[in-house]
Design a protein around this motif. Structure first.
Motif, short mmCIF file in Angstrom:
data_model
loop_
_atom_site.label_atom_id
_atom_site.label_comp_id
_atom_site.label_asym_id
_atom_site.label_seq_id
_atom_site.Cartn_x
_atom_site.Cartn_y
_atom_site.Cartn_z
N VAL A 214 3.60 67.82 47.36
CA VAL A 214 4.61 66.87 46.88
C VAL A 214 5.77 66.80 47.87
CG1 VAL A 214 6.34 66.44 45.10
CG2 VAL A 214 4.01 67.09 44.45
N ASN A 215 6.24 67.95 48.31
CA ASN A 215 7.36 67.99 49.25
C ASN A 215 7.01 67.27 50.55
OD1 ASN A 215 8.85 69.48 47.41
ND2 ASN A 215 8.29 71.46 48.32
N ALA A 216 5.78 67.48 51.02
CA ALA A 216 5.35 66.85 52.27
C ALA A 216 5.22 65.35 52.12
CB ALA A 216 4.02 67.46 52.73
N ALA A 217 4.77 64.89 50.94
CA ALA A 217 4.64 63.45 50.71
C ALA A 217 6.02 62.79 50.72
CB ALA A 217 3.94 63.20 49.38
N VAL B 97 10.47 60.32 56.75
CA VAL B 97 10.25 60.16 58.19
C VAL B 97 9.93 58.70 58.52
CG1 VAL B 97 8.69 60.72 60.10
CG2 VAL B 97 9.58 62.54 58.63
N LEU B 98 9.07 58.08 57.72
CA LEU B 98 8.75 56.66 57.95
C LEU B 98 10.00 55.81 57.82
CD1 LEU B 98 5.33 56.24 56.06
CD2 LEU B 98 5.75 56.82 58.46
N GLY B 99 10.80 56.11 56.78
CA GLY B 99 12.02 55.34 56.57
C GLY B 99 12.99 55.47 57.73
N LYS B 100 13.22 56.68 58.18
CA LYS B 100 14.16 56.92 59.28
C LYS B 100 13.67 56.29 60.58
CE LYS B 100 16.06 61.18 57.32
NZ LYS B 100 16.14 62.66 57.44
N ARG B 101 12.36 56.18 60.73
CA ARG B 101 11.80 55.57 61.95
C ARG B 101 11.61 54.06 61.79
NH1 ARG B 101 8.08 59.20 65.55
NH2 ARG B 101 8.80 61.30 65.08
N LYS B 102 12.08 53.52 60.67
CA LYS B 102 12.01 52.09 60.39
C LYS B 102 10.55 51.59 60.38
CE LYS B 102 16.60 51.28 62.33
NZ LYS B 102 17.24 51.46 61.01
N ILE B 103 9.70 52.38 59.73
CA ILE B 103 8.29 52.03 59.57
C ILE B 103 8.04 51.70 58.11
CG2 ILE B 103 5.92 52.88 59.73
CD1 ILE B 103 6.84 54.71 62.01
N ASP B 104 7.40 50.55 57.86
CA ASP B 104 7.09 50.14 56.50
C ASP B 104 5.79 50.79 56.03
OD1 ASP B 104 9.33 48.48 56.42
OD2 ASP B 104 8.24 46.80 57.30
N LEU B 105 5.60 50.78 54.70
CA LEU B 105 4.45 51.47 54.10
C LEU B 105 3.47 50.48 53.47
CD1 LEU B 105 3.07 54.12 52.98
CD2 LEU B 105 4.48 53.79 50.94
N ALA C 51 9.90 57.51 48.38
CA ALA C 51 10.75 57.96 49.49
C ALA C 51 10.96 56.86 50.51
CB ALA C 51 10.12 59.19 50.15
N VAL C 52 9.90 56.10 50.81
CA VAL C 52 10.03 54.99 51.76
C VAL C 52 11.00 53.94 51.22
CG1 VAL C 52 8.84 53.08 52.90
CG2 VAL C 52 7.77 55.34 52.82
N ALA C 53 10.84 53.59 49.94
CA ALA C 53 11.71 52.59 49.32
C ALA C 53 13.17 53.06 49.29
CB ALA C 53 11.23 52.28 47.91
N GLN C 54 13.39 54.34 49.05
CA GLN C 54 14.75 54.88 49.02
C GLN C 54 15.44 54.77 50.37
OE1 GLN C 54 14.13 58.83 47.48
NE2 GLN C 54 14.36 58.18 45.33
N HIS C 55 14.64 54.69 51.44
CA HIS C 55 15.20 54.52 52.78
C HIS C 55 15.19 53.05 53.19
CE1 HIS C 55 14.82 58.88 52.92
NE2 HIS C 55 15.58 58.86 54.00
N GLU C 56 15.06 52.17 52.20
CA GLU C 56 15.20 50.73 52.37
C GLU C 56 14.21 50.13 53.35
OE1 GLU C 56 19.34 50.13 53.31
OE2 GLU C 56 19.95 50.48 51.22
N ARG C 57 12.99 50.68 53.33
CA ARG C 57 11.89 50.07 54.08
C ARG C 57 10.96 49.36 53.11
NH1 ARG C 57 13.65 48.86 58.43
NH2 ARG C 57 11.51 48.20 58.91
N LYS C 58 10.18 48.43 53.62
CA LYS C 58 9.30 47.65 52.76
C LYS C 58 8.08 48.47 52.33
CE LYS C 58 10.69 43.23 54.73
NZ LYS C 58 10.24 42.03 55.49
N VAL C 59 7.68 48.28 51.09
CA VAL C 59 6.52 48.97 50.52
C VAL C 59 5.57 47.92 49.96
CG1 VAL C 59 5.71 50.56 48.74
CG2 VAL C 59 7.85 51.04 49.96
N ALA D 12 5.07 65.78 59.69
CA ALA D 12 5.08 64.33 59.70
C ALA D 12 5.56 63.78 61.05
CB ALA D 12 5.96 63.80 58.57
N ASP D 13 6.61 64.36 61.58
CA ASP D 13 7.13 63.87 62.86
C ASP D 13 6.11 64.02 63.99
OD1 ASP D 13 9.91 62.84 62.67
OD2 ASP D 13 10.32 64.80 61.79
N GLU D 14 5.46 65.18 64.02
CA GLU D 14 4.44 65.41 65.05
C GLU D 14 3.31 64.41 64.91
OE1 GLU D 14 1.31 68.87 66.62
OE2 GLU D 14 2.38 69.12 64.72
N LEU D 15 2.89 64.14 63.68
CA LEU D 15 1.77 63.24 63.46
C LEU D 15 2.12 61.82 63.88
CD1 LEU D 15 -1.10 62.84 62.51
CD2 LEU D 15 -0.26 62.59 60.17
N VAL D 16 3.29 61.34 63.51
CA VAL D 16 3.69 59.98 63.90
C VAL D 16 3.79 59.89 65.42
CG1 VAL D 16 5.49 58.22 63.75
CG2 VAL D 16 4.83 59.51 61.71
#
Length: 216
Positions: free
Chosen positions: A27-30, A36-44, A60-68, A177-181
């Motif tokens: 859960v924490n990793a998800a 990480v996606l949000g901070k990197r401006k990547i949509d989901l 988490a992505v939505a909370q960082h104002e990225r599109k889902v 997550a950062d390493e994977l992206v």
């Protein structure tokens, strides 16, 4: 990543469980992946709904104002089976249509821990990459060794000459997550010379749907 050509990734499709799993680390990793996606401006792009890890990463992505974007079979929306999608939603008729649309609308793919559905989606994307249907990077986020057995099996299949060393490179893995992206962005597709000659094209009905692209 100095000296490495970086692939432009605007949308990542995440495959993961509709359950949360036994280990709270999942859960924490998800949630962290979504951050990480949000901070990197990547949509989901994901499978829709709000259950389990799917709900964690989309929230988490939505909370960082990225599109889902949730792509969900209509059957799952009956009686609110999977909960409300966090973001925009496309309803499709079949699981295969869902996966095709995910492939077309995403720039890369990440698998988090999950069950048979997650594994099916992961290996379908790997198989399609091997067949040169797409050339997009695919990775697993190996949280607390969850994918160790799967990665060992894939390596065993290479040793037994059922998977080529070239095809093995399609599947990327990392523990953060950062390493994977970063690895997804650095990925360079190496197609099989014979399979790359195959001609693939979506049906006209699929083209009409994919042309919408939802302006993600």
């Amino acid at each position: 990543m100095e000296g490495v050509s970086v692939r432009k990734i605007k949308k990542i499709c995440v495959f993961c469980g509709a359950n949360s799993g036994k280990d709270v680390a999942f859960v924490n990793a998800a949630f962290h992946l979504g951050e990480v996606l949000g901070k990197r401006k990547i949509d989901l792009v994901y499978g829709g709904g709000k259950l389990g890890l799917m709900g964690c990463v989309s929230t988490a992505v939505a909370q960082h104002e990225r599109k889902v974007l949730g792509i969900i079979p209509s059957a799952f929306t009956v009686n609110n089976l999977v909960g409300e999608t966090c973001g925009k939603e496309i309803k499709v008729a079949t699981m295969q249509e869902r996966l095709v649309m995910m492939m077309e609308l995403s720039d890369a793919f990440i698998a988090l821990p999950g069950g048979f559905g997650t594994l099916e989606e992961l290996f379908q994307m790997i198989s399609w990459a091997q067949l040169s249907i797409h050339n997009k990077p695919i990775g697993v986020l190996n949280i607390n060794g969850f994918f160790n057995g799967l990665l060992s099996f894939v390596d065993h299949a290479v040793k037994q000459e059922f998977i080529t060393p070239r095809a093995r490179k399609i599947l990327i893995s990392a523990t953060t997550a950062d390493e994977l992206v970063d690895k997804l962005q650095a990925f360079r597709f190496e197609s099989d010379p014979a399979l790359s000659k195959l001609k693939w094209s979506p049906s006209s009905s699929q083209k009409e749907k994919l042309d919408l692209t939802l302006r993600l």
